[in-house]
Design a protein around this motif. Sequence first.
Motif, mmCIF file in Angstrom:
data_model
loop_
_atom_site.group_PDB
_atom_site.id
_atom_site.type_symbol
_atom_site.label_atom_id
_atom_site.label_comp_id
_atom_site.label_asym_id
_atom_site.label_seq_id
_atom_site.Cartn_x
_atom_site.Cartn_y
_atom_site.Cartn_z
ATOM 1 N N ARG A 148 -23.048 2.623 63.604
ATOM 2 C CA ARG A 148 -23.329 2.498 64.614
ATOM 3 C C ARG A 148 -22.182 2.362 65.746
ATOM 4 O O ARG A 148 -21.439 3.232 66.110
ATOM 5 C CB ARG A 148 -23.960 1.706 65.708
ATOM 6 C CG ARG A 148 -25.813 2.851 65.574
ATOM 7 C CD ARG A 148 -26.416 1.710 66.539
ATOM 8 N NE ARG A 148 -27.009 0.618 66.616
ATOM 9 C CZ ARG A 148 -27.724 -0.382 66.247
ATOM 10 N NH1 ARG A 148 -28.612 0.189 64.938
ATOM 11 N NH2 ARG A 148 -27.523 -1.232 65.940
ATOM 12 N N GLY A 149 -21.479 1.565 64.881
ATOM 13 C CA GLY A 149 -20.008 0.790 66.041
ATOM 14 C C GLY A 149 -18.802 2.052 65.373
ATOM 15 O O GLY A 149 -17.849 1.837 66.111
ATOM 16 N N ALA A 150 -19.072 2.208 64.308
ATOM 17 C CA ALA A 150 -17.802 3.644 63.513
ATOM 18 C C ALA A 150 -18.243 4.248 63.684
ATOM 19 O O ALA A 150 -17.116 5.022 63.965
ATOM 20 C CB ALA A 150 -18.011 3.085 62.124
ATOM 21 N N LEU A 151 -19.208 5.289 64.597
ATOM 22 C CA LEU A 151 -19.341 6.243 65.289
ATOM 23 C C LEU A 151 -19.438 6.405 67.103
ATOM 24 O O LEU A 151 -19.010 7.216 67.223
ATOM 25 C CB LEU A 151 -20.631 6.396 64.835
ATOM 26 C CG LEU A 151 -21.881 6.988 63.001
ATOM 27 C CD1 LEU A 151 -22.497 7.502 63.546
ATOM 28 C CD2 LEU A 151 -20.237 7.800 62.923
ATOM 29 N N VAL B 195 -16.768 7.974 68.500
ATOM 30 C CA VAL B 195 -16.502 9.734 68.155
ATOM 31 C C VAL B 195 -17.599 10.328 69.718
ATOM 32 O O VAL B 195 -17.393 10.942 69.839
ATOM 33 C CB VAL B 195 -16.932 9.866 66.826
ATOM 34 C CG1 VAL B 195 -17.231 11.463 66.698
ATOM 35 C CG2 VAL B 195 -16.208 9.088 65.813
ATOM 36 N N ALA B 196 -18.750 9.409 69.235
ATOM 37 C CA ALA B 196 -19.968 9.752 70.203
ATOM 38 C C ALA B 196 -19.231 10.260 72.073
ATOM 39 O O ALA B 196 -19.691 10.216 72.770
ATOM 40 C CB ALA B 196 -21.250 8.721 69.735
ATOM 41 N N THR B 197 -18.434 8.920 72.281
ATOM 42 C CA THR B 197 -17.625 9.206 73.113
ATOM 43 C C THR B 197 -16.471 8.997 73.868
ATOM 44 O O THR B 197 -16.628 9.926 75.194
ATOM 45 C CB THR B 197 -17.863 7.458 73.679
ATOM 46 O OG1 THR B 197 -16.499 6.966 72.766
ATOM 47 C CG2 THR B 197 -19.262 6.946 73.860
ATOM 48 N N GLY B 198 -15.921 9.672 72.438
ATOM 49 C CA GLY B 198 -15.145 10.239 72.975
ATOM 50 C C GLY B 198 -13.860 10.174 72.160
ATOM 51 O O GLY B 198 -12.364 10.579 72.931
ATOM 52 N N ALA C 241 -18.564 17.193 67.490
ATOM 53 C CA ALA C 241 -18.263 15.710 66.044
ATOM 54 C C ALA C 241 -18.900 14.897 67.720
ATOM 55 O O ALA C 241 -19.564 13.582 67.227
ATOM 56 C CB ALA C 241 -16.774 15.374 66.529
ATOM 57 N N GLN C 242 -18.880 15.034 68.679
ATOM 58 C CA GLN C 242 -18.870 13.631 69.332
ATOM 59 C C GLN C 242 -20.727 13.720 69.991
ATOM 60 O O GLN C 242 -21.745 12.803 69.559
ATOM 61 C CB GLN C 242 -18.762 14.320 70.597
ATOM 62 C CG GLN C 242 -17.998 14.104 71.577
ATOM 63 C CD GLN C 242 -17.115 14.408 72.774
ATOM 64 O OE1 GLN C 242 -16.593 15.250 73.205
ATOM 65 N NE2 GLN C 242 -17.192 12.979 73.602
#
Length: 139
Positions: free
Chosen positions: A106-109, A112-115, A124-125
Amino acid sequence: MNENENDPRNVNNYDGPVFNAGVSHSQFAWNNETVTQNQQINSSVAPGYEALAERVAELLRQLPEAGLADRDREDAEAAAAEVLATISRPDPPEEGRLRRALAMLRGALAPVATGVAAGTTVGAQEWALRAIEGLTGAV
């Protein structure tokens, strides 16, 4: 002159890849115009963790098309591999180790999720956000 300098026995001509260490789960093709390769690695998943294994495997399949920067993709791949390794051991998964592995994924993603990750596209976000949501509460 050293007689070994011109010794033809020291010349190696290879027509394909050369491996100087053990290699496993690899596929190679060379000197061909087209190639189709498939590889299936079956490992047993601890009972009760099949859905998580499928979710992480799907995440890994989608990673190349997610538009992540190389570094972010590599971090996510490594974290996903750790999750799969944790639930594919012969012994029952250690809850703490699995929670940490999922947190790493989750930390690796998250950037990206937050931009926050440079060059992150909207697609991708959204993909990373859905992936994080799917992993939340898995354990």
